[in-house]
Scaffold this motif. Structure first.
Motif, PDB file in Angstrom:
ATOM      1  N   GLY A  38      35.887  -5.526 100.850  1.00  0.00           N
ATOM      2  CA  GLY A  38      36.637  -4.790  99.836  1.00  0.00           C
ATOM      3  C   GLY A  38      36.090  -3.397  99.612  1.00  0.00           C
ATOM      4  N   THR A  39      36.883  -2.579  98.934  1.00  0.00           N
ATOM      5  CA  THR A  39      36.478  -1.212  98.601  1.00  0.00           C
ATOM      6  C   THR A  39      36.504  -1.039  97.091  1.00  0.00           C
ATOM      7  OG1 THR A  39      37.387  -0.331 100.668  1.00  0.00           O
ATOM      8  CG2 THR A  39      37.022   1.239  98.884  1.00  0.00           C
ATOM      9  N   ASP A  40      35.444  -0.472  96.534  1.00  0.00           N
ATOM     10  CA  ASP A  40      35.362  -0.210  95.094  1.00  0.00           C
ATOM     11  C   ASP A  40      35.977   1.159  94.836  1.00  0.00           C
ATOM     12  OD1 ASP A  40      34.754   0.178  92.460  1.00  0.00           O
ATOM     13  OD2 ASP A  40      32.637  -0.316  92.630  1.00  0.00           O
ATOM     14  N   GLU A  41      37.298   1.164  94.630  1.00  0.00           N
ATOM     15  CA  GLU A  41      38.007   2.435  94.454  1.00  0.00           C
ATOM     16  C   GLU A  41      37.534   3.207  93.233  1.00  0.00           C
ATOM     17  OE1 GLU A  41      39.499  -0.409  95.128  1.00  0.00           O
ATOM     18  OE2 GLU A  41      40.733  -0.137  96.934  1.00  0.00           O
ATOM     19  N   ASN A  42      37.187   2.499  92.158  1.00  0.00           N
ATOM     20  CA  ASN A  42      36.745   3.204  90.943  1.00  0.00           C
ATOM     21  C   ASN A  42      35.441   3.953  91.164  1.00  0.00           C
ATOM     22  OD1 ASN A  42      38.807   2.605  89.007  1.00  0.00           O
ATOM     23  ND2 ASN A  42      38.091   0.497  88.961  1.00  0.00           N
ATOM     24  N   CYS A  43      34.575   3.421  92.006  1.00  0.00           N
ATOM     25  CA  CYS A  43      33.344   4.130  92.347  1.00  0.00           C
ATOM     26  C   CYS A  43      33.669   5.416  93.097  1.00  0.00           C
ATOM     27  CB  CYS A  43      32.438   3.234  93.186  1.00  0.00           C
ATOM     28  SG  CYS A  43      30.931   4.043  93.767  1.00  0.00           S
ATOM     29  N   LEU A  44      34.587   5.347  94.058  1.00  0.00           N
ATOM     30  CA  LEU A  44      34.993   6.544  94.798  1.00  0.00           C
ATOM     31  C   LEU A  44      35.566   7.591  93.852  1.00  0.00           C
ATOM     32  CD1 LEU A  44      36.743   4.966  97.947  1.00  0.00           C
ATOM     33  CD2 LEU A  44      34.352   5.606  97.644  1.00  0.00           C
ATOM     34  N   ILE A  45      36.388   7.137  92.918  1.00  0.00           N
ATOM     35  CA  ILE A  45      37.008   8.068  91.965  1.00  0.00           C
ATOM     36  C   ILE A  45      35.947   8.724  91.094  1.00  0.00           C
ATOM     37  CG2 ILE A  45      38.500   8.221  89.920  1.00  0.00           C
ATOM     38  CD1 ILE A  45      40.222   5.986  91.199  1.00  0.00           C
ATOM     39  N   ASP A  46      35.060   7.925  90.502  1.00  0.00           N
ATOM     40  CA  ASP A  46      34.038   8.460  89.597  1.00  0.00           C
ATOM     41  C   ASP A  46      33.194   9.535  90.269  1.00  0.00           C
ATOM     42  OD1 ASP A  46      34.713   6.985  87.391  1.00  0.00           O
ATOM     43  OD2 ASP A  46      33.165   5.470  87.644  1.00  0.00           O
ATOM     44  N   ILE A  47      32.822   9.298  91.513  1.00  0.00           N
ATOM     45  CA  ILE A  47      31.918  10.229  92.196  1.00  0.00           C
ATOM     46  C   ILE A  47      32.665  11.437  92.732  1.00  0.00           C
ATOM     47  CG2 ILE A  47      30.389  10.517  94.187  1.00  0.00           C
ATOM     48  CD1 ILE A  47      29.464   7.641  93.772  1.00  0.00           C
ATOM     49  N   LEU A  48      33.702  11.224  93.514  1.00  0.00           N
ATOM     50  CA  LEU A  48      34.341  12.342  94.223  1.00  0.00           C
ATOM     51  C   LEU A  48      35.192  13.219  93.316  1.00  0.00           C
ATOM     52  CD1 LEU A  48      35.276  10.514  97.531  1.00  0.00           C
ATOM     53  CD2 LEU A  48      33.413  12.120  97.143  1.00  0.00           C
ATOM     54  N   ALA A  49      35.708  12.659  92.224  1.00  0.00           N
ATOM     55  CA  ALA A  49      36.530  13.469  91.324  1.00  0.00           C
ATOM     56  C   ALA A  49      35.706  14.295  90.359  1.00  0.00           C
ATOM     57  CB  ALA A  49      37.487  12.570  90.529  1.00  0.00           C
ATOM     58  N   SER A  50      34.411  14.011  90.249  1.00  0.00           N
ATOM     59  CA  SER A  50      33.600  14.675  89.222  1.00  0.00           C
ATOM     60  C   SER A  50      32.544  15.619  89.779  1.00  0.00           C
ATOM     61  CB  SER A  50      32.894  13.614  88.356  1.00  0.00           C
ATOM     62  OG  SER A  50      31.977  12.868  89.131  1.00  0.00           O
ATOM     63  N   ARG A  51      32.300  15.606  91.076  1.00  0.00           N
ATOM     64  CA  ARG A  51      31.247  16.436  91.642  1.00  0.00           C
ATOM     65  C   ARG A  51      31.776  17.811  92.049  1.00  0.00           C
ATOM     66  NH1 ARG A  51      29.550  12.166  89.660  1.00  0.00           N
ATOM     67  NH2 ARG A  51      27.886  10.932  90.639  1.00  0.00           N
ATOM     68  N   THR A  52      30.899  18.813  91.995  1.00  0.00           N
ATOM     69  CA  THR A  52      31.265  20.160  92.420  1.00  0.00           C
ATOM     70  C   THR A  52      31.292  20.218  93.941  1.00  0.00           C
ATOM     71  OG1 THR A  52      28.977  20.918  92.512  1.00  0.00           O
ATOM     72  CG2 THR A  52      30.105  21.093  90.378  1.00  0.00           C
ATOM     73  N   ASP A  53      31.816  21.333  94.462  1.00  0.00           N
ATOM     74  CA  ASP A  53      31.866  21.478  95.914  1.00  0.00           C
ATOM     75  C   ASP A  53      30.461  21.458  96.520  1.00  0.00           C
ATOM     76  OD1 ASP A  53      31.193  23.890  94.781  1.00  0.00           O
ATOM     77  OD2 ASP A  53      32.539  25.100  96.015  1.00  0.00           O
TER      78      ASP A  53
END
Length: 216
Positions: free
Chosen positions: A50-65
């Motif tokens: 499985g994939t933890d989509e919420n983890c991907l969202i939390d990290i990639l949507a909140s980090r700077t370039d």
């Protein structure tokens, strides 16, 4: 190429051997520098069935370039794999396309209120990803306060989410997150952690977000 100070593997191994459960997760997580910890979390969010989509969202949507660039380097150094390729293989559809675009370039969304429009036009994890991007641009501490509150109250203290957010934001904006948490939900983050955690695990979480004594 950015050089990262990876944690001493013998120390990490000792912690994994001597500690257990969520207390072990906290202490091992604290051994990693931020880009390496993000890479570690992304790897575990995508490995297995499985994939933890919420983890991907939390990290990639909140980090700077810059943070995403460092994260990609750390991911390659730790796992000899390309983060963008792994995201592409483990996700699908619009959700995948947006995550991949975030790993090329963090896009600021600002101006008029678009959350309602997103909720009307999209659904599922893609909608959650778009809303997360907007909320992070508007008020990142408020977004993480919301994620912590949801993880603690709506999900029955979702340990993995609580640990990930506290560790990854501990040296960045955790004080602001604590402030938003108390403003929005009426009780301090300390109060809710003490109500749901116990023992060494509770003490470790409280130590990460320790600060003003009037917040207890």
């Amino acid at each position: 190429m950015q050089v990262f100070a990876f944690p001493a593997q013998d120390l990490v191994g000792d912690l994994k051997e001597k500690l257990s459960n969520h207390f072990k997760d906290v202490m091992v997580g604290l051994m990693y520098p931020p880009p390496s910890y993000d890479a570690h979390e992304l790897w575990h969010a995508m490995k297995g069935a499985g994939t933890d989509e919420n983890c991907l969202i939390d990290i990639l949507a909140s980090r700077t370039d810059r943070e995403i660039f460092q994260m990609r380097e750390a991911y390659y150094l730790q796992y000899s794999r390309d983060l963008q390729e792994d995201i592409y293989s483990e996700t699908s559809g619009h959700f995948r396309d947006m995550l991949v675009s975030l790993v090329q370039e963090f896009q600021n969304i600002s101006g008029q209120d678009i959350v309602d429009a997103i909720n009307e036009c999209y659904e599922g994890y893609f909608r959650e990803l778009l809303v997360a991007i907007v909320l992070c641009v508007r008020d990142k501490p408020a977004y993480f306060a919301y994620r912590l509150y949801t993880a603690i109250h709506d999900l029955g203290f979702h340990n993995k989410t609580v640990i990930r957010i506290l560790i990854s934001r501990s040296e960045i904006d955790l004080m602001s997150i604590r402030k938003r948490y108390k403003e929005r939900y009426g009780k301090s983050l300390f109060h809710d952690i003490k109500n749901f955690a116990s023992g060494h695990y509770e003490k470790a979480l409280l130590a990460i977000c320790a600060g003003d004594t009037d917040d207890y």
